[in-house]
Write an enzyme that holds these catalytic residues in place. Structure first.
Site, mmCIF file in Angstrom:
data_model
loop_
_atom_site.group_PDB
_atom_site.id
_atom_site.type_symbol
_atom_site.label_atom_id
_atom_site.label_comp_id
_atom_site.label_asym_id
_atom_site.label_seq_id
_atom_site.Cartn_x
_atom_site.Cartn_y
_atom_site.Cartn_z
ATOM 1 N N ASN A 66 -18.267 -0.772 -1.436
ATOM 2 C CA ASN A 66 -17.273 0.271 -1.165
ATOM 3 C C ASN A 66 -17.934 1.646 -1.330
ATOM 4 O OD1 ASN A 66 -15.191 2.129 -1.251
ATOM 5 N ND2 ASN A 66 -13.878 0.925 -2.605
ATOM 6 N N CYS A 121 -10.976 7.664 -0.924
ATOM 7 C CA CYS A 121 -11.458 6.784 0.149
ATOM 8 C C CYS A 121 -10.777 7.072 1.482
ATOM 9 C CB CYS A 121 -11.273 5.326 -0.243
ATOM 10 S SG CYS A 121 -12.023 4.942 -1.819
ATOM 11 N N HIS A 130 -11.201 0.870 5.882
ATOM 12 C CA HIS A 130 -11.978 1.247 4.701
ATOM 13 C C HIS A 130 -12.489 -0.039 4.062
ATOM 14 C CE1 HIS A 130 -13.283 2.631 0.932
ATOM 15 N NE2 HIS A 130 -12.219 2.244 0.252
HETATM 16 N N1 COA Z 1 -18.001 -10.941 -12.374
HETATM 17 C C1 COA Z 1 -17.464 -12.025 -12.947
HETATM 18 N N2 COA Z 1 -16.203 -12.078 -13.426
HETATM 19 C C2 COA Z 1 -15.465 -10.967 -13.309
HETATM 20 C C3 COA Z 1 -15.954 -9.783 -12.720
HETATM 21 C C4 COA Z 1 -17.279 -9.806 -12.268
HETATM 22 N N3 COA Z 1 -17.855 -8.739 -11.678
HETATM 23 N N4 COA Z 1 -14.989 -8.859 -12.744
HETATM 24 C C5 COA Z 1 -13.903 -9.413 -13.315
HETATM 25 N N5 COA Z 1 -14.207 -10.696 -13.659
HETATM 26 C C6 COA Z 1 -13.333 -11.666 -14.308
HETATM 27 C C7 COA Z 1 -12.260 -11.032 -15.165
HETATM 28 O O1 COA Z 1 -12.778 -10.699 -16.417
HETATM 29 C C8 COA Z 1 -11.227 -12.119 -15.221
HETATM 30 O O2 COA Z 1 -11.645 -13.062 -16.167
HETATM 31 P P1 COA Z 1 -10.561 -13.734 -17.160
HETATM 32 O O3 COA Z 1 -9.607 -14.474 -16.264
HETATM 33 O O4 COA Z 1 -11.396 -14.630 -18.014
HETATM 34 O O5 COA Z 1 -9.923 -12.604 -17.885
HETATM 35 C C9 COA Z 1 -11.354 -12.800 -13.855
HETATM 36 O O6 COA Z 1 -12.626 -12.388 -13.308
HETATM 37 C C10 COA Z 1 -10.259 -12.435 -12.891
HETATM 38 O O7 COA Z 1 -10.076 -11.067 -12.916
HETATM 39 P P2 COA Z 1 -8.988 -10.388 -12.052
HETATM 40 O O8 COA Z 1 -9.013 -8.906 -12.340
HETATM 41 O O9 COA Z 1 -7.694 -11.105 -12.138
HETATM 42 O O10 COA Z 1 -9.587 -10.638 -10.560
HETATM 43 P P3 COA Z 1 -8.916 -10.341 -9.189
HETATM 44 O O11 COA Z 1 -8.768 -11.598 -8.447
HETATM 45 O O12 COA Z 1 -7.719 -9.431 -9.303
HETATM 46 O O13 COA Z 1 -10.059 -9.467 -8.469
HETATM 47 C C11 COA Z 1 -10.709 -7.218 -7.960
HETATM 48 C C12 COA Z 1 -10.473 -8.249 -9.063
HETATM 49 C C13 COA Z 1 -11.154 -5.930 -8.620
HETATM 50 C C14 COA Z 1 -11.817 -7.715 -7.050
HETATM 51 C C15 COA Z 1 -9.396 -7.022 -7.147
HETATM 52 O O14 COA Z 1 -8.317 -6.790 -8.019
HETATM 53 C C16 COA Z 1 -9.505 -5.873 -6.183
HETATM 54 O O15 COA Z 1 -10.266 -5.910 -5.236
HETATM 55 N N6 COA Z 1 -8.712 -4.823 -6.385
HETATM 56 C C17 COA Z 1 -8.768 -3.640 -5.511
HETATM 57 C C18 COA Z 1 -9.942 -2.808 -5.911
HETATM 58 C C19 COA Z 1 -10.275 -1.751 -4.906
HETATM 59 O O16 COA Z 1 -10.246 -1.985 -3.722
HETATM 60 N N7 COA Z 1 -10.604 -0.553 -5.397
HETATM 61 C C20 COA Z 1 -11.017 0.527 -4.597
HETATM 62 C C21 COA Z 1 -9.896 1.080 -3.786
HETATM 63 S S1 COA Z 1 -10.441 2.326 -2.720
#
Ligand code: COA
Length: 364
Positions: A321, A124, A291
Site C-alpha cells: 500500500n 490514500c 487504491h
Molecule cells: N503476521 C502474522 N500474524 C499477524 C500479522 C502479521 N503481519 N498481523 C496480525 N496478525 C495476527 C493477529 O495478531 C491476530 O492473531 P490472534 O488471532 O492470535 O490475535 C490474527 O493475525 C488475526 O488478526 P486480525 O486483525 O483479525 O486479521 P484480519 O483478518 O482482520 O486482517 C488486516 C488484518 C490488517 C490485514 C485487515 O484488517 C485489513 O486489511 N484492514 C484494512 C487495512 C487497510 O487497508 N489499511 C489502509 C487503508 S488505506
C-alpha cells in the site's frame, strides 16, 4: 473543454523488501501476509530520502513521457516544466510538518517556476482528490492549461516496524500524471478526459487511521523522550469494513452519477448532462484502478457488485500500500504497458485516513 491526462510517470525506490525479509525481522510470515492482503513485497526508500524526492522524480518521468510521446510541443523537460501552471501533490507523509508544503519543494526541484503549488491532505484518496482539484483550478482560469497531479508517499518513515499488524501493509513510491485543458468535448459524442469525480469523507472515523504525534493536537514538548517516533496507528478491522462499503458505494455512484450533492446543486444544463451521462454500464468501463490497500477488499467489493475481478487492476503484490501514490503508479504501469489506450473508459476508486473516499471516471 476537457481535462485530459496526456502522460504518466512513477518513481519506485530500488530497495525491494519481501515478506520473507520481514519475517527475518518480526514475528510474521509470507503465508499470513499473502493470504490476508495479497502483498508479496514492498519498495522502501533509504533513510536520507524524503517525499519530495520521489514526487519530483515521478513528475519528471511524466514530463519526459509527454515529450517522448509527442504529446506536447516542448522538446526539453526544462521548457515543459515552465508551462506547468499548477502542481497538486497528494501526500500524507510530507517532507515537513505542513510548513512548507511538499508541493513547493517539488516545484523547485522541477524548475516549474510558473506553477502554483499545493498539497492535498486526503491520505490514500489524495490522488483522486488531487485530480478533481487540478481540474477545478484549470477550469476556473482561462490562462491555466497544464497541471501535474502527483501522489507521493514515504510511509516507511512513519511506520512502527515492530507493529506487525501495520508494518507489513505499506510501501514507498510516487506516481504522477500531466493534465492538460484541451478543446475536446467533455460530454456527448467523442467526449474525453475527466468526466466526473466522487469526493467524500466521514470524519467520525478519523481515529481509525492516525499519526497522533507532531501536530497541533499533540505537539512535541521540550525535553521529551519517546520510545517510538510518530507512527501510523490503525484499527484494521474498522478500516476494512469501511473500505468495502466505500469502494462499492463509490463505484455505484460513479456509474449512476446520482450523488445527492450533485442533485442538490444541479441546474438545468447539468440535469441535461446527467441524463446523457447517467446509466454508464460497468461493461463500458475498461479498467477499474482501485487504491491498492488489500486485495481482499477489492475482491469483496467485486463480489458484492457482481463485477469480474479481472476488471480491477492489482499490483499490490509488488508494491504493497503506497497510499496516495498507489493509483497513479498503477495508471503509469497500465499506460506504459499499453493495457489502457486512448478512448478507454477508466475508473479510479479509493479510500483512506480521514476517513476519505472517492473516485474518478476518465476517458483516457
Ligand atoms: N503476521 C502474522 N500474524 C499477524 C500479522 C502479521 N503481519 N498481523 C496480525 N496478525 C495476527 C493477529 O495478531 C491476530 O492473531 P490472534 O488471532 O492470535 O490475535 C490474527 O493475525 C488475526 O488478526 P486480525 O486483525 O483479525 O486479521 P484480519 O483478518 O482482520 O486482517 C488486516 C488484518 C490488517 C490485514 C485487515 O484488517 C485489513 O486489511 N484492514 C484494512 C487495512 C487497510 O487497508 N489499511 C489502509 C487503508 S488505506
Amino acid at each position: 473543454m476537457a481535462i485530459e491526462i496526456i502522460s504518466t510517470g512513477r518513481a519506485i525506490p530500488p530497495r525491494r523488501v519481501t515478506n520473507n525479509d520481514l519475517a527475518g525481522m518480526i514475528d510474521t510470515n509470507d503465508e499470513w501476509i499473502r493470504s490476508h492482503t495479497g502483498i508479496g513485497a514492498r519498495h522502501l526508500a533509504d533513510s536520507g530520502m524524503a517525499c519530495s524526492d520521489l514526487a519530483a522524480e515521478a513528475g519528471r518521468q511524466a514530463l519526459v513521457s509527454a515529450i517522448e510521446r509527442g504529446a506536447v510541443a516542448e522538446s526539453t523537460v526544462e521548457a515543459l516544466a515552465l508551462t506547468v501552471d499548477v502542481i497538486v501533490l497528494g501526500t500524507t507523509t510530507q517532507d515537513f510538518c505542513g510548513c512548507p508544503s511538499t508541493a513547493c519543494i517539488v516545484q523547485d526541484k522541477l524548475g516549474a517556476k510558473n506553477a502554483a503549488a499545493l498539497d492535498i491532505s486526503a491520505a490514500c484518496s489524495g490522488f483522486i482528490y488531487g485530480l478533481e482539484t487540478a481540474a477545478g483550478l484549470l477550469g476556473v482560469n482561462a490562462r491555466r492549461k497544464r497541471a501535474l497531479v502527483i501522489g507521493s508517499e514515504l510511509l516507511s518513515h512513519f511506520i512502527d516496524w515492530n507493529d506487525r499488524g501495520v508494518c507489513v501493509l505499506f510501501g514507498d513510491g510516487a506516481g504522477a500524471v500531466l493534465v492538460e485543458k484541451t478543446a475536446a468535448p467533455s460530454e456527448g459524442e467523442g467526449r474525453r478526459g475527466l468526466l466526473r469525480s466522487i469526493l467524500a469523507a466521514d470524519g467520525s472515523g478519523a481515529d481509525s487511521l492516525i499519526i497522533r504525534r507532531g501536530g497541533s493536537r499533540n505537539p512535541w514538548q521540550a525535553g521529551e523522550v519517546v520510545d517510538t517516533p510518530p507512527h501510523l496507528e490503525m484499527n484494521g478491522r474498522a478500516v476494512y469494513n469501511f473500505a468495502v462499503k466505500a469502494v462499492t458505494g463509490t463505484i455505484e455512484a460513479l456509474l449512476s452519477d446520482q450523488r445527492s450533492e450533485d442533485r442538490r446543486s444541479e441546474d438545468q444544463s447539468s440535469e441535461d448532462q446527467r441524463s446523457e451521462d447517467a446509466g454508464i454500464s460497468i461493461d463500458d468501463v475498461v479498467r477499474i484502478v482501485p487504491h491498492q490497500a488489500n486485495a481482499r477488499i477489492v475482491q469483496a467489493a467485486a463480489k458484492r457488485l457482481g463485477i469480474p475481478e479481472e476488471k480491477f487492476y492489482l499490483n499490490i503484490e509488488e508494491y504493497a500500500n503506497t497510499s496516495a501514490a498507489s493509483i497513479p503508479i498503477a495508471l503509469d504501469e497500465l499506460n506504459r504497458s499499453g493495457q489502457i489506450r486512448r478512448g478507454d473508459l477508466i475508473m479510479t476508486v479509493g479510500f483512506g485516513s480521514g476517513l476519505t473516499f472517492g473516485g474518478n471516471l476518465i476517458v483516457w
